[in-house]
Design an enzyme around this catalytic site. Structure first.
Site, short mmCIF file in Angstrom:
data_model
loop_
_atom_site.label_atom_id
_atom_site.label_comp_id
_atom_site.label_asym_id
_atom_site.label_seq_id
_atom_site.Cartn_x
_atom_site.Cartn_y
_atom_site.Cartn_z
N GLU A 63 0.86 -1.08 -0.11
CA GLU A 63 -0.12 0.10 0.01
C GLU A 63 0.90 1.25 0.08
OE1 GLU A 63 -2.57 -0.21 3.37
OE2 GLU A 63 -3.59 -2.06 2.79
N GLY B 38 5.15 -0.76 2.76
CA GLY B 38 5.92 -1.21 1.60
C GLY B 38 6.66 -2.22 2.32
N LYS C 97 35.45 -3.55 -33.53
CA LYS C 97 36.61 -3.55 -33.73
C LYS C 97 37.12 -1.86 -33.23
CE LYS C 97 38.04 -6.74 -37.01
NZ LYS C 97 38.08 -7.10 -38.48
N GLY D 260 29.89 0.06 -24.60
CA GLY D 260 30.25 1.38 -24.89
C GLY D 260 28.87 2.43 -25.33
N GLU E 280 9.17 -8.24 -3.97
CA GLU E 280 9.01 -9.41 -3.03
C GLU E 280 10.01 -9.08 -1.94
OE1 GLU E 280 8.26 -13.15 -5.10
OE2 GLU E 280 7.51 -12.24 -6.87
N GLN F 289 17.51 -5.05 1.24
CA GLN F 289 17.93 -4.83 2.54
C GLN F 289 17.03 -5.82 3.26
OE1 GLN F 289 17.48 -2.29 0.28
NE2 GLN F 289 19.05 -0.98 0.50
#
Ligand SMILES: Cc1cc2nc3c(=O)[nH]c(=O)nc-3n(C[C@H](O)[C@H](O)[C@H](O)COP(=O)(O)OP(=O)(O)OC[C@H]3O[C@@H](n4cnc5c(N)ncnc54)[C@H](O)[C@@H]3O)c2cc1C
Length: 384
Positions: free
Chosen positions: A127, A131, A269, A340, A364, A368
Site C-alpha cells: 500500500e 511497503g 573493432k 560502450g 518481493e 535490505q
C-alpha cells in the site's frame, strides 16, 4: 554447453520457453517496452504451452512439478524479456496463497482456471504507506453477516487490471497488527473493486503495475484464505516459495546481457582489433560469466531444497533472490559498459536489460529486507 542435470521433462520446459522467446518475445520486446503495452498475446502463448500448469498440482489441472521447474521456465522467459517473465511469475505469486492455505473448494474453483492460463492472478499486499513494513497495511475488511466489506487502496500491484483473480491482504483487527491481517480472494468485476492508472516505470514497462481501489467492496465470507489473522503468515510463506523465482528472473536477464556483451565484443573493432582481444574486456566477461553461474547454482539449489519438502527455507530463499538480483544489476551495467556508447542506445537491448534488472533488487522484499531475513535466521538457527 553447461550441464545442469536436467531431466528430459525439464529440458523440454527449457526448450518450449526458448522457442517462445526466439519466435515471439525477442521480436516484440523493444516495441512492448516503448509503448508499455501488456504482452497479452505472448501470455496466451505461454498459457497454451501449459507453462502456468507448472505452478499447480495435478489434481487441480496442473503438472505439479515444483518450484525448480517454475524457476527453469521463469529464467528462460527472462532471457527474452523481464516484463513477460514478471507477468508470468506474478500470476504464480497470486496463486501461491491459494495453494498454501486454500480449502478444497477454493482450490477446485480457482486453480484449474489459473493453471490453464485462461485467467491471470495477482498478489495485493503493498500500500502507499505499507511497503517493507507489510504488517502496517491499512486496508480494512469488516465482517457483516455472510460478507466481508473491504475498504482501502493497494499500490503497485503487478498484473493489476489484467488479472481476474486477486489475493488481497487486509486487516480484520487493526489492534493486533500483523496478527490482525487476513487474506482474501477477490475477483475482478466485484462491485466496489476498481483499478488506478497503469504506472509509467523505469523498466519492465510492459508489465502492468496498478493501484487496486476497494470502496465498500462486498465479498462472500467463503473467500477468506485460512482463518482471520492468518494473512501475514500466508504472505511470508508465499514469499519463501516465490523468491527463488525472482532469483531466476535475475539469472535470466543477466545471462541475456552476458550473451549480448560476448557477441558484441567479438565483432566490434577498435585500434585495429576486436575489443574481445583486450584483457580488460576479457576479464569483465569472465567475472560476469562466473557471477551468473554462481547465481544460477544458488537459485537452483534453493528451488531444489524447497521441492524436497524442507520447512526452513526462509534463509536460502532470501539468499537466492538477494545474490542473483545483485548479480543481475552488476552484469547488466557491465554489459552496457562493454558495448560502450552503443550500449547506451535503444538500438541494442542491453540498456533495457539494465533498466529491467533493477526491479529484481526491489520487489518481493528489497535486498535490505532479504539481508535482514538472512541475519535473523542466522541468529536464530546458527550458520549452518
Ligand atoms: C514494479 C513493481 C511491482 C510490484 N509488484 C507488487 C505486487 O505485485 N504486489 C505487491 O504487494 N507489491 C508489489 N510491489 C511492491 C514492492 O514489493 C515494494 O515496493 C517493496 O517491498 C518495497 O516497499 P517500498 O517501495 O514502499 O519501499 P520502502 O519500504 O519505503 O523502503 C525504502 C527504502 O528503505 C529501505 N528499508 C525499509 N525498511 C527497512 C529496514 N527495516 N531495514 C533496512 N532498510 C529498510 C528499503 O530497503 C528501501 O531501500 C511492486 C513494486 C514495484 C516497484
Amino acid at each position: 554447453m553447461m550441464h545442469y542435470f536436467l531431466t528430459e521433462e525439464q529440458q523440454m520446459i527449457v526448450d518450449i520457453c526458448r522457442q517462445i522467446v526466439d519466435e515471439r518475445i525477442i521480436p516484440a520486446r523493444a516495441g512492448l517496452d516503448e509503448k508499455g503495452t501488456f504482452p497479452w498475446e505472448i501470455i496466451k502463448e505461454i498459457g497454451k504451452s501449459d507453462l502456468f500448469r507448472l505452478f499447480v498440482p495435478e489434481e487441480y489441472g496442473g503438472m505439479g512439478t515444483g518450484i525448480f521447474n517454475v524457476c527453469l521456465a521463469t529464467e528462460e522467459l527472462s532471457r527474452g524479456d523481464l516484463s513477460v517473465a514478471t507477468s508470468y511469475a506474478a500470476s504464480g505469486l497470486g496463486f501461491i496463497p491459494i495453494l498454501v492455505m486454500g480449502n478444497e473448494e477454493q482450490k477446485k474453483k480457482y486453480l484449474p482456471q489459473l493453471a490453464s492460463g485462461e485467467k491471470l492472478a495477482a498478489f495485493g499486499l503493498t500500500e502507499p504507506e505499507a511497503g517493507s513494513d507489510a504488517s502496517s497495511v491499512r486496508t480494512r475488511a469488516v465482517k457483516e453477516g455472510n460478507w466481508y466489506i473491504l475498504n482501502g487502496t493497494k499500490q503497485w500491484i503487478t498484473n493489476g487490471g489484467e488479472a481476474e483473480i486477486y489475493t488481497i491482504f487486509a486487516s480484520t483487527n487493526p489492534e493486533r497488527g500483523a496478527r490482525g491481517i487476513s487474506a482474501f480472494i477477490v475477483e475482478k468485476g466485484t462491485e466496489g473493486f476498481e483499478f488506478g492508472k497503469k504506472e509509467d516505470k523505469l523498466g519492465i514497462r510492459a508489465s502492468a503495475t496498478r493501484e487496486l481501489i476497494f470502496t465498500d467492496c462486498k465479498i462472500p465470507k467463503e473467500n477468506i484464505l485460512g482463518s482471520e489473522g492468518m494473512g501475514f503468515i500466508i504472505a511470508m510463506r508465499t514469499f519463501d516459495q516465490s523468491r527463488p523465482a525472482v532469483g531466476a528472473q535475475a539469472v535470466g536477464v543477466a545471462q541475456a546481457a552476458l550473451e549480448e556483451a560476448l557477441n558484441y565484443s567479438k565483432v566490434r573493432k577498435q585500434f585495429g582489433q576486436t575489443i574481445s582481444s583486450f584483457q580488460a574486456i576479457q576479464h569483465m566477461l569472465a567475472d560476469m560469466a562466473t557471477q551468473v553461474e554462481a547465481a544460477r547454482a544458488l537459485v537452483y539449489h534453493a528451488a531444489r531444497v524447497i521441492d524436497s519438502g524442507e520447512k526452513n527455507i526462509a534463509k536460502l530463499s532470501a539468499m537466492s533472490k538477494l545474490f542473483a538480483s545483485d548479480v543481475a544489476m552488476k552484469v547488466t551495467v557491465d554489459a552496457v559498459q562493454i558495448l560502450g556508447g552503443y550500449g547506451y542506445m535503444k538500438d541494442y537491448p542491453v540498456e533495457k536489460m539494465m533498466r529491467d534488472a533493477k526491479i529484481t533488487q526491489i520487489y518481493e522484499g528489497t535486498n535490505q529486507i532479504q539481508r535482514s531475513i538472512i541475519a535473523l535466521e542466522l541468529l536464530k538457527r546458527g550458520a549452518l
